[in-house]
Design a protein around this motif. Sequence first.
Motif, PDB file in Angstrom:
ATOM      1  N   VAL A  41       2.846  16.067  10.539  1.00 42.36           N
ATOM      2  CA  VAL A  41       3.330  14.775  11.013  1.00 42.36           C
ATOM      3  C   VAL A  41       2.390  13.684  10.827  1.00 42.36           C
ATOM      4  O   VAL A  41       1.132  13.854  10.348  1.00 42.36           O
ATOM      5  CB  VAL A  41       3.304  15.050  12.672  1.00 42.36           C
ATOM      6  N   ILE A  42       2.950  12.604  10.635  1.00 41.80           N
ATOM      7  CA  ILE A  42       1.872  11.333  10.511  1.00 41.80           C
ATOM      8  C   ILE A  42       2.548  10.195  11.224  1.00 41.80           C
ATOM      9  O   ILE A  42       3.424  10.082  11.836  1.00 41.80           O
ATOM     10  CB  ILE A  42       2.215  11.015   8.873  1.00 41.80           C
ATOM     11  N   PHE A  43       1.268   9.535  11.909  1.00 44.34           N
ATOM     12  CA  PHE A  43       1.705   8.261  12.588  1.00 44.34           C
ATOM     13  C   PHE A  43       1.292   7.074  11.888  1.00 44.34           C
ATOM     14  O   PHE A  43      -0.005   7.236  11.218  1.00 44.34           O
ATOM     15  CB  PHE A  43       0.561   8.346  13.965  1.00 44.34           C
ATOM     16  N   ARG A  44       2.054   6.192  11.948  1.00 44.24           N
ATOM     17  CA  ARG A  44       1.850   4.950  10.781  1.00 44.24           C
ATOM     18  C   ARG A  44       1.833   3.666  11.647  1.00 44.24           C
ATOM     19  O   ARG A  44       2.561   3.591  12.887  1.00 44.24           O
ATOM     20  CB  ARG A  44       3.004   4.784   9.902  1.00 44.24           C
ATOM     21  N   GLU A  45       1.275   2.787  11.137  1.00 43.27           N
ATOM     22  CA  GLU A  45       1.024   1.589  11.678  1.00 43.27           C
ATOM     23  C   GLU A  45       0.658   0.392  10.758  1.00 43.27           C
ATOM     24  O   GLU A  45      -0.207   0.662   9.792  1.00 43.27           O
ATOM     25  CB  GLU A  45      -0.185   1.381  12.908  1.00 43.27           C
ATOM     26  N   GLY A  46       1.504  -0.757  11.137  1.00 41.56           N
ATOM     27  CA  GLY A  46       1.082  -1.795   9.964  1.00 41.56           C
ATOM     28  C   GLY A  46       2.330  -1.776   9.089  1.00 41.56           C
ATOM     29  O   GLY A  46       3.501  -1.135   9.206  1.00 41.56           O
ATOM     30  N   GLY A  47       2.104  -2.452   7.901  1.00 37.00           N
ATOM     31  CA  GLY A  47       3.238  -2.595   6.931  1.00 37.00           C
ATOM     32  C   GLY A  47       4.413  -3.868   7.285  1.00 37.00           C
ATOM     33  O   GLY A  47       5.348  -3.593   6.564  1.00 37.00           O
ATOM     34  N   ALA A  48       3.940  -4.730   8.110  1.00 35.91           N
ATOM     35  CA  ALA A  48       4.807  -5.486   8.394  1.00 35.91           C
ATOM     36  C   ALA A  48       5.173  -6.820   7.168  1.00 35.91           C
ATOM     37  O   ALA A  48       3.939  -6.872   6.545  1.00 35.91           O
ATOM     38  CB  ALA A  48       4.539  -6.320   9.707  1.00 35.91           C
ATOM     39  N   ARG A  50       7.756  -8.865   4.466  1.00 31.06           N
ATOM     40  CA  ARG A  50       8.780  -8.814   3.402  1.00 31.06           C
ATOM     41  C   ARG A  50       8.243  -9.037   2.219  1.00 31.06           C
ATOM     42  O   ARG A  50       8.482  -8.138   1.285  1.00 31.06           O
ATOM     43  CB  ARG A  50      10.007  -9.844   3.542  1.00 31.06           C
ATOM     44  N   LEU A  51       7.861 -10.197   1.701  1.00 29.77           N
ATOM     45  CA  LEU A  51       7.161 -10.369   0.322  1.00 29.77           C
ATOM     46  C   LEU A  51       5.677  -9.912   0.179  1.00 29.77           C
ATOM     47  O   LEU A  51       5.163  -9.185  -0.452  1.00 29.77           O
ATOM     48  CB  LEU A  51       6.971 -11.822   0.091  1.00 29.77           C
ATOM     49  N   LEU A  52       4.719 -10.285   1.100  1.00 32.79           N
ATOM     50  CA  LEU A  52       3.457  -9.976   1.243  1.00 32.79           C
ATOM     51  C   LEU A  52       3.276  -9.215   2.552  1.00 32.79           C
ATOM     52  O   LEU A  52       3.125  -9.366   3.544  1.00 32.79           O
ATOM     53  CB  LEU A  52       2.677 -11.138   1.372  1.00 32.79           C
ATOM     54  N   THR A  53       3.320  -7.785   2.204  1.00 26.91           N
ATOM     55  CA  THR A  53       3.183  -6.716   3.185  1.00 26.91           C
ATOM     56  C   THR A  53       1.774  -6.488   3.882  1.00 26.91           C
ATOM     57  O   THR A  53       0.955  -6.545   2.953  1.00 26.91           O
ATOM     58  CB  THR A  53       3.899  -5.421   2.896  1.00 26.91           C
ATOM     59  N   ALA A  54       1.674  -6.262   4.954  1.00 23.28           N
ATOM     60  CA  ALA A  54       0.398  -6.028   5.656  1.00 23.28           C
ATOM     61  C   ALA A  54      -0.123  -4.450   5.315  1.00 23.28           C
ATOM     62  O   ALA A  54       0.915  -3.629   5.065  1.00 23.28           O
ATOM     63  CB  ALA A  54       0.338  -5.988   7.031  1.00 23.28           C
ATOM     64  N   PRO A  55      -1.174  -3.979   5.202  1.00 26.15           N
ATOM     65  CA  PRO A  55      -1.472  -2.647   4.720  1.00 26.15           C
ATOM     66  C   PRO A  55      -1.049  -1.688   5.927  1.00 26.15           C
ATOM     67  O   PRO A  55      -0.843  -2.163   7.057  1.00 26.15           O
ATOM     68  CB  PRO A  55      -2.973  -2.481   4.828  1.00 26.15           C
ATOM     69  N   THR A  56      -0.859  -0.629   5.430  1.00 25.30           N
ATOM     70  CA  THR A  56      -0.185   0.584   6.257  1.00 25.30           C
ATOM     71  C   THR A  56      -1.459   1.563   6.670  1.00 25.30           C
ATOM     72  O   THR A  56      -1.932   1.881   5.669  1.00 25.30           O
ATOM     73  CB  THR A  56       0.714   1.384   5.946  1.00 25.30           C
ATOM     74  N   TYR A  57      -1.761   1.698   7.992  1.00 24.22           N
ATOM     75  CA  TYR A  57      -2.727   2.713   8.278  1.00 24.22           C
ATOM     76  C   TYR A  57      -2.046   3.800   8.966  1.00 24.22           C
ATOM     77  O   TYR A  57      -0.988   3.588   9.372  1.00 24.22           O
ATOM     78  CB  TYR A  57      -3.683   1.835   9.219  1.00 24.22           C
ATOM     79  N   TRP A  58      -2.817   5.027   8.974  1.00 23.58           N
ATOM     80  CA  TRP A  58      -2.021   6.399   9.311  1.00 23.58           C
ATOM     81  C   TRP A  58      -3.078   7.287  10.020  1.00 23.58           C
ATOM     82  O   TRP A  58      -4.033   7.006   9.441  1.00 23.58           O
ATOM     83  CB  TRP A  58      -1.234   6.813   8.221  1.00 23.58           C
TER      84      TRP A  58
END
Length: 172
Positions: A41-48, A50-58
Amino acid sequence: MRRALAAIVASLLAASLCADDDAPDTASSAAASGPQVGDCVIFREGGAGRLLTAPTYWLKGSIAALSRQRRQLDRCPHIGKPASAFTPADQARLAAAMPCVEQTSASALATPPREVEVMRVQVAVADWETPWSHQHGTTGWLFRGRFLEQPLAKGALIDMDATWLERCEAGR
Protein backbone atom coordinates in the motif's frame (compact mmCIF):
# COMPACT_ATOMS: atom_id res chain seq x y z
CA MET A 1 -22.18 3.20 -46.52
CA ARG A 2 -23.81 4.21 -43.22
CA ARG A 3 -25.28 0.74 -42.81
CA ALA A 4 -21.88 -0.86 -43.30
CA LEU A 5 -20.30 1.52 -40.81
CA ALA A 6 -23.10 0.85 -38.30
CA ALA A 7 -22.64 -2.91 -38.76
CA ILE A 8 -18.89 -2.66 -38.16
CA VAL A 9 -19.38 -0.57 -35.00
CA ALA A 10 -22.05 -2.98 -33.73
CA SER A 11 -19.85 -6.02 -34.34
CA LEU A 12 -16.87 -4.36 -32.61
CA LEU A 13 -19.06 -3.47 -29.63
CA ALA A 14 -20.43 -7.02 -29.44
CA ALA A 15 -16.93 -8.49 -29.68
CA SER A 16 -15.65 -6.26 -26.87
CA LEU A 17 -18.60 -7.17 -24.66
CA CYS A 18 -18.04 -10.88 -25.29
CA ALA A 19 -14.33 -10.53 -24.56
CA ASP A 20 -15.13 -8.77 -21.27
CA ASP A 21 -17.54 -11.53 -20.26
CA ASP A 22 -15.14 -14.36 -21.14
CA ALA A 23 -12.06 -13.03 -19.32
CA PRO A 24 -12.44 -12.60 -15.56
CA ASP A 25 -10.95 -9.37 -14.29
CA THR A 26 -8.65 -10.41 -11.46
CA ALA A 27 -7.70 -6.84 -10.60
CA SER A 28 -11.29 -5.77 -10.01
CA SER A 29 -12.11 -8.93 -8.06
CA ALA A 30 -9.05 -8.37 -5.86
CA ALA A 31 -10.03 -4.73 -5.32
CA ALA A 32 -13.57 -5.74 -4.46
CA SER A 33 -12.32 -8.19 -1.83
CA GLY A 34 -10.79 -5.35 0.19
CA PRO A 35 -7.35 -5.01 1.71
CA GLN A 36 -5.54 -8.13 2.88
CA VAL A 37 -2.61 -8.66 5.24
CA GLY A 38 0.58 -8.49 3.17
CA ASP A 39 -0.81 -6.14 0.48
CA CYS A 40 1.54 -3.42 -0.72
CA VAL A 41 0.00 0.00 0.00
CA ILE A 42 0.99 3.61 -0.51
CA PHE A 43 -0.14 6.87 1.08
CA ARG A 44 0.28 9.88 -1.24
CA GLU A 45 0.17 13.57 -0.48
CA GLY A 46 0.61 16.59 -2.76
CA GLY A 47 0.66 16.65 -6.54
CA ALA A 48 -1.85 19.51 -6.86
CA GLY A 49 -1.84 21.75 -9.90
CA ARG A 50 -2.50 21.48 -13.60
CA LEU A 51 0.44 23.06 -15.40
CA LEU A 52 2.93 23.33 -12.57
CA THR A 53 2.26 20.43 -10.25
CA ALA A 54 3.42 20.32 -6.67
CA PRO A 55 5.71 17.43 -5.70
CA THR A 56 4.08 14.23 -4.52
CA TYR A 57 5.30 12.87 -1.20
CA TRP A 58 4.53 9.32 -0.16
CA LEU A 59 4.77 6.55 2.40
CA LYS A 60 4.96 2.96 1.17
CA GLY A 61 4.63 -0.27 3.10
CA SER A 62 2.68 -3.46 3.56
CA ILE A 63 -0.39 -4.22 5.63
CA ALA A 64 0.63 -5.96 8.85
CA ALA A 65 -2.82 -6.08 10.52
CA LEU A 66 -6.46 -5.19 9.85
CA SER A 67 -9.23 -4.29 12.25
CA ARG A 68 -12.77 -3.00 12.01
CA GLN A 69 -13.94 -0.37 14.49
CA ARG A 70 -17.23 1.32 15.24
CA ARG A 71 -16.90 5.09 15.55
CA GLN A 72 -19.24 7.99 16.12
CA LEU A 73 -19.63 10.07 12.96
CA ASP A 74 -19.43 13.57 14.39
CA ARG A 75 -18.52 17.04 13.17
CA CYS A 76 -14.92 17.72 12.15
CA PRO A 77 -12.98 19.81 14.66
CA HIS A 78 -12.94 23.54 13.91
CA ILE A 79 -9.28 24.59 13.84
CA GLY A 80 -9.88 28.21 12.83
CA LYS A 81 -7.19 28.69 10.19
CA PRO A 82 -6.63 27.67 6.57
CA ALA A 83 -5.37 24.14 5.90
CA SER A 84 -2.06 25.51 4.61
CA ALA A 85 -1.39 26.97 8.10
CA PHE A 86 -2.13 23.77 10.05
CA THR A 87 0.60 22.65 12.44
CA PRO A 88 1.48 18.95 12.82
CA ALA A 89 -0.63 18.91 16.01
CA ASP A 90 -3.60 20.34 14.05
CA GLN A 91 -3.15 17.69 11.35
CA ALA A 92 -3.03 14.93 13.99
CA ARG A 93 -6.18 16.28 15.69
CA LEU A 94 -8.06 16.29 12.38
CA ALA A 95 -6.83 12.78 11.45
CA ALA A 96 -7.90 11.39 14.85
CA ALA A 97 -11.43 12.75 14.34
CA MET A 98 -11.88 11.10 10.93
CA PRO A 99 -14.26 10.08 9.56
CA CYS A 100 -16.10 13.30 10.31
CA VAL A 101 -18.65 15.60 8.71
CA GLU A 102 -17.93 19.19 7.70
CA GLN A 103 -20.36 21.80 9.00
CA THR A 104 -21.98 22.79 5.69
CA SER A 105 -25.58 23.51 6.58
CA ALA A 106 -27.99 24.02 9.43
CA SER A 107 -29.47 20.54 8.87
CA ALA A 108 -26.01 18.99 9.34
CA LEU A 109 -25.82 20.65 12.76
CA ALA A 110 -29.25 19.32 13.74
CA THR A 111 -28.58 15.66 12.90
CA PRO A 112 -27.39 13.59 15.85
CA PRO A 113 -24.09 11.69 15.58
CA ARG A 114 -24.38 8.18 14.18
CA GLU A 115 -22.16 5.16 14.41
CA VAL A 116 -20.16 4.01 11.36
CA GLU A 117 -17.77 1.13 10.75
CA VAL A 118 -14.22 2.00 9.69
CA MET A 119 -11.40 -0.26 8.56
CA ARG A 120 -8.11 0.44 10.32
CA VAL A 121 -4.81 -0.99 9.12
CA GLN A 122 -1.35 -1.22 10.58
CA VAL A 123 1.19 -0.47 7.87
CA ALA A 124 4.75 -1.80 8.18
CA VAL A 125 6.80 1.06 6.72
CA ALA A 126 9.13 0.12 3.85
CA ASP A 127 10.07 3.46 2.24
CA TRP A 128 9.03 7.12 2.15
CA GLU A 129 9.74 10.55 0.77
CA THR A 130 8.75 13.61 2.79
CA PRO A 131 9.43 17.33 2.46
CA TRP A 132 12.11 18.67 4.81
CA SER A 133 11.32 22.37 4.69
CA HIS A 134 8.44 24.64 3.77
CA GLN A 135 10.18 25.41 0.47
CA HIS A 136 9.94 21.72 -0.48
CA GLY A 137 6.25 21.43 0.32
CA THR A 138 3.52 22.45 2.67
CA THR A 139 3.30 20.96 6.11
CA GLY A 140 0.98 18.01 5.63
CA TRP A 141 0.62 14.60 7.14
CA LEU A 142 4.07 13.74 5.78
CA PHE A 143 6.76 16.20 6.89
CA ARG A 144 10.40 15.93 8.01
CA GLY A 145 10.50 12.13 8.12
CA ARG A 146 7.23 11.82 10.05
CA PHE A 147 3.67 10.70 9.42
CA LEU A 148 1.56 13.05 11.52
CA GLU A 149 3.52 12.99 14.78
CA GLN A 150 5.07 9.51 14.38
CA PRO A 151 8.69 9.22 13.20
CA LEU A 152 9.17 7.03 10.12
CA ALA A 153 11.55 4.08 10.32
CA LYS A 154 11.80 0.93 8.23
CA GLY A 155 9.62 -1.76 9.76
CA ALA A 156 7.78 0.67 12.07
CA LEU A 157 4.04 0.07 12.38
CA ILE A 158 1.71 2.98 11.70
CA ASP A 159 -2.02 2.76 12.42
CA MET A 160 -4.23 4.53 9.86
CA ASP A 161 -7.58 4.46 8.12
CA ALA A 162 -7.66 2.07 5.14
CA THR A 163 -9.43 4.66 2.94
CA TRP A 164 -6.31 6.86 2.97
CA LEU A 165 -4.29 4.19 1.11
CA GLU A 166 -3.89 3.02 -2.47
CA ARG A 167 -2.73 -0.41 -3.56
CA CYS A 168 0.70 -0.65 -5.15
CA GLU A 169 2.87 -3.32 -6.68
CA ALA A 170 5.34 -4.76 -4.20
CA GLY A 171 8.23 -4.59 -6.68
CA ARG A 172 7.77 -0.89 -7.52
